[in-house]
Design a protein around this motif. Structure first.
Motif, PDB file in Angstrom:
ATOM      1  N   PHE A 113       0.881  -1.162   0.000  1.00 34.84           N
ATOM      2  CA  PHE A 113       0.000   0.000   0.000  1.00 34.84           C
ATOM      3  C   PHE A 113       0.920   1.213   0.000  1.00 34.84           C
ATOM      4  CE2 PHE A 113      -2.343  -3.491   1.629  1.00 34.84           C
ATOM      5  CZ  PHE A 113      -3.678  -3.274   1.321  1.00 34.84           C
ATOM      6  N   GLU A 114       0.939   1.938  -1.105  1.00 33.06           N
ATOM      7  CA  GLU A 114       1.862   3.054  -1.271  1.00 33.06           C
ATOM      8  C   GLU A 114       1.124   4.384  -1.251  1.00 33.06           C
ATOM      9  OE1 GLU A 114       4.082   2.132  -4.822  1.00 33.06           O
ATOM     10  OE2 GLU A 114       4.446   0.088  -4.139  1.00 33.06           O
ATOM     11  N   LYS A 115       1.832   5.441  -0.867  1.00 33.33           N
ATOM     12  CA  LYS A 115       1.262   6.785  -0.786  1.00 33.33           C
ATOM     13  C   LYS A 115       0.027   6.779   0.124  1.00 33.33           C
ATOM     14  CE  LYS A 115       2.849   7.607  -5.458  1.00 33.33           C
ATOM     15  NZ  LYS A 115       2.429   7.657  -6.842  1.00 33.33           N
ATOM     16  N   LEU A 116       0.224   6.291   1.361  1.00 24.50           N
ATOM     17  CA  LEU A 116      -0.882   6.212   2.320  1.00 24.50           C
ATOM     18  C   LEU A 116      -1.507   7.585   2.544  1.00 24.50           C
ATOM     19  CD1 LEU A 116       0.529   3.791   5.051  1.00 24.50           C
ATOM     20  CD2 LEU A 116      -1.166   3.278   3.277  1.00 24.50           C
ATOM     21  N   LYS A 117      -2.819   7.604   2.582  1.00 24.39           N
ATOM     22  CA  LYS A 117      -3.555   8.845   2.836  1.00 24.39           C
ATOM     23  C   LYS A 117      -3.694   9.083   4.335  1.00 24.39           C
ATOM     24  CE  LYS A 117      -5.935   8.271  -1.514  1.00 24.39           C
ATOM     25  NZ  LYS A 117      -7.169   7.931  -2.196  1.00 24.39           N
ATOM     26  N   ARG A 118      -3.607   8.010   5.103  1.00 24.28           N
ATOM     27  CA  ARG A 118      -3.582   8.065   6.563  1.00 24.28           C
ATOM     28  C   ARG A 118      -2.885   6.798   7.038  1.00 24.28           C
ATOM     29  NH1 ARG A 118      -7.239   4.511   8.702  1.00 24.28           N
ATOM     30  NH2 ARG A 118      -8.971   3.911   7.360  1.00 24.28           N
ATOM     31  N   LYS A 119      -2.283   6.873   8.214  1.00 16.50           N
ATOM     32  CA  LYS A 119      -1.566   5.716   8.754  1.00 16.50           C
ATOM     33  C   LYS A 119      -2.552   4.847   9.546  1.00 16.50           C
ATOM     34  CE  LYS A 119       2.428   4.494  11.547  1.00 16.50           C
ATOM     35  NZ  LYS A 119       3.516   4.996  12.371  1.00 16.50           N
ATOM     36  N   PRO A 120      -2.823   3.622   9.079  1.00 26.74           N
ATOM     37  CA  PRO A 120      -3.754   2.756   9.801  1.00 26.74           C
ATOM     38  C   PRO A 120      -3.185   2.310  11.144  1.00 26.74           C
ATOM     39  CG  PRO A 120      -2.968   1.699   7.783  1.00 26.74           C
ATOM     40  CD  PRO A 120      -2.300   3.018   7.877  1.00 26.74           C
ATOM     41  N   GLU A 121      -4.047   2.230  12.129  1.00 26.60           N
ATOM     42  CA  GLU A 121      -3.649   1.851  13.480  1.00 26.60           C
ATOM     43  C   GLU A 121      -4.186   0.464  13.821  1.00 26.60           C
ATOM     44  OE1 GLU A 121      -1.704   3.748  15.441  1.00 26.60           O
ATOM     45  OE2 GLU A 121      -1.627   5.368  13.969  1.00 26.60           O
ATOM     46  N   GLN A 122      -3.476  -0.230  14.690  1.00 28.92           N
ATOM     47  CA  GLN A 122      -3.892  -1.550  15.148  1.00 28.92           C
ATOM     48  C   GLN A 122      -5.338  -1.491  15.642  1.00 28.92           C
ATOM     49  OE1 GLN A 122      -1.221  -3.326  17.975  1.00 28.92           O
ATOM     50  NE2 GLN A 122      -2.656  -4.918  18.531  1.00 28.92           N
ATOM     51  N   GLY A 123      -6.143  -2.474  15.236  1.00 28.43           N
ATOM     52  CA  GLY A 123      -7.544  -2.542  15.634  1.00 28.43           C
ATOM     53  C   GLY A 123      -8.486  -1.966  14.576  1.00 28.43           C
ATOM     54  N   GLN A 124      -7.973  -1.178  13.651  1.00 30.49           N
ATOM     55  CA  GLN A 124      -8.792  -0.651  12.559  1.00 30.49           C
ATOM     56  C   GLN A 124      -8.886  -1.681  11.439  1.00 30.49           C
ATOM     57  OE1 GLN A 124      -6.695   2.965  11.506  1.00 30.49           O
ATOM     58  NE2 GLN A 124      -7.825   4.168  13.026  1.00 30.49           N
ATOM     59  N   LYS A 125      -9.723  -1.395  10.451  1.00 30.00           N
ATOM     60  CA  LYS A 125      -9.830  -2.239   9.263  1.00 30.00           C
ATOM     61  C   LYS A 125      -9.608  -1.371   8.035  1.00 30.00           C
ATOM     62  CE  LYS A 125     -12.690  -5.855  11.087  1.00 30.00           C
ATOM     63  NZ  LYS A 125     -13.853  -6.678  10.949  1.00 30.00           N
ATOM     64  N   VAL A 126      -8.961  -1.954   7.051  1.00 29.43           N
ATOM     65  CA  VAL A 126      -8.688  -1.294   5.783  1.00 29.43           C
ATOM     66  C   VAL A 126      -9.502  -2.023   4.716  1.00 29.43           C
ATOM     67  CG1 VAL A 126      -6.889  -0.845   4.070  1.00 29.43           C
ATOM     68  CG2 VAL A 126      -6.375  -0.620   6.503  1.00 29.43           C
TER      69      VAL A 126
END
Length: 155
Positions: A113-126
């Motif tokens: 996953f490149e050029k992330l728009k936000r940094k996902p955090e543990q416990g979230q879902k993508v």
């Protein structure tokens, strides 16, 4: 009492037929080749602009297929890579054999996953969308795990 039996039987028949129908291309649970996704996860990224993703695509059908692209609203782009002998190589597609599977795992095939728009955090879902050569697309909710997550131990 007899009147109640007829509507219940009709409803049961309708539900059975609905369950047997073929899915449309937009149905995330069905595909021509019989594809399904399991064991998806993203280790919490240590970088603010890049993350990896892993999953298994099983093909229970008698028709081979091909994963041709992956997109996600969290990234500017998602690329597919294979790792052979320690060398990572970007791929434009991956074959999924009939009655077989395609595995994306740490140290092997993987998603970037490149050029992330936000940094996902543990416990979230993508959310990601998998596109195939023959089957309809599949939408996957990929959980974000700890950066050191090991799927063989579950920790």
């Amino acid at each position: 009492m007899r009147r109640a039996v007829l509507p219940v039987a009709a409803l049961a028949g309708a539900l059975a037929l609905a369950g047997c129908g073929s899915g449309s291309g937009s149905d995330s649970g069905s595909s021509k080749a019989g594809l399904s996704v399991s064991a998806s996860y993203m280790p919490q990224p240590v970088s603010a602009d890049m993350a990896a993703g892993f999953l298994t695509i099983a093909n229970k059908g008698g028709t081979k297929d091909e994963l041709t692209s992956v997109t996600s609203d969290i990234a500017g782009q998602v690329t597919m890579h294979s790792t052979v002998g320690g060398a990572m190589q970007e791929k434009t597609s991956f074959a999924i054999p009939a009655h077989g599977q395609l595995v994306f795992k740490s140290g092997g095939n993987h998603l970037m996953f490149e050029k992330l728009k936000r940094k996902p955090e543990q416990g979230q879902k993508v959310t990601l969308k998998l596109t195939f050569a023959k089957s309809g697309p599949l939408t996957v909710e990929m959980p974000v795990k700890s950066a050191t997550y090991n799927p063989s131990t579950g920790h």
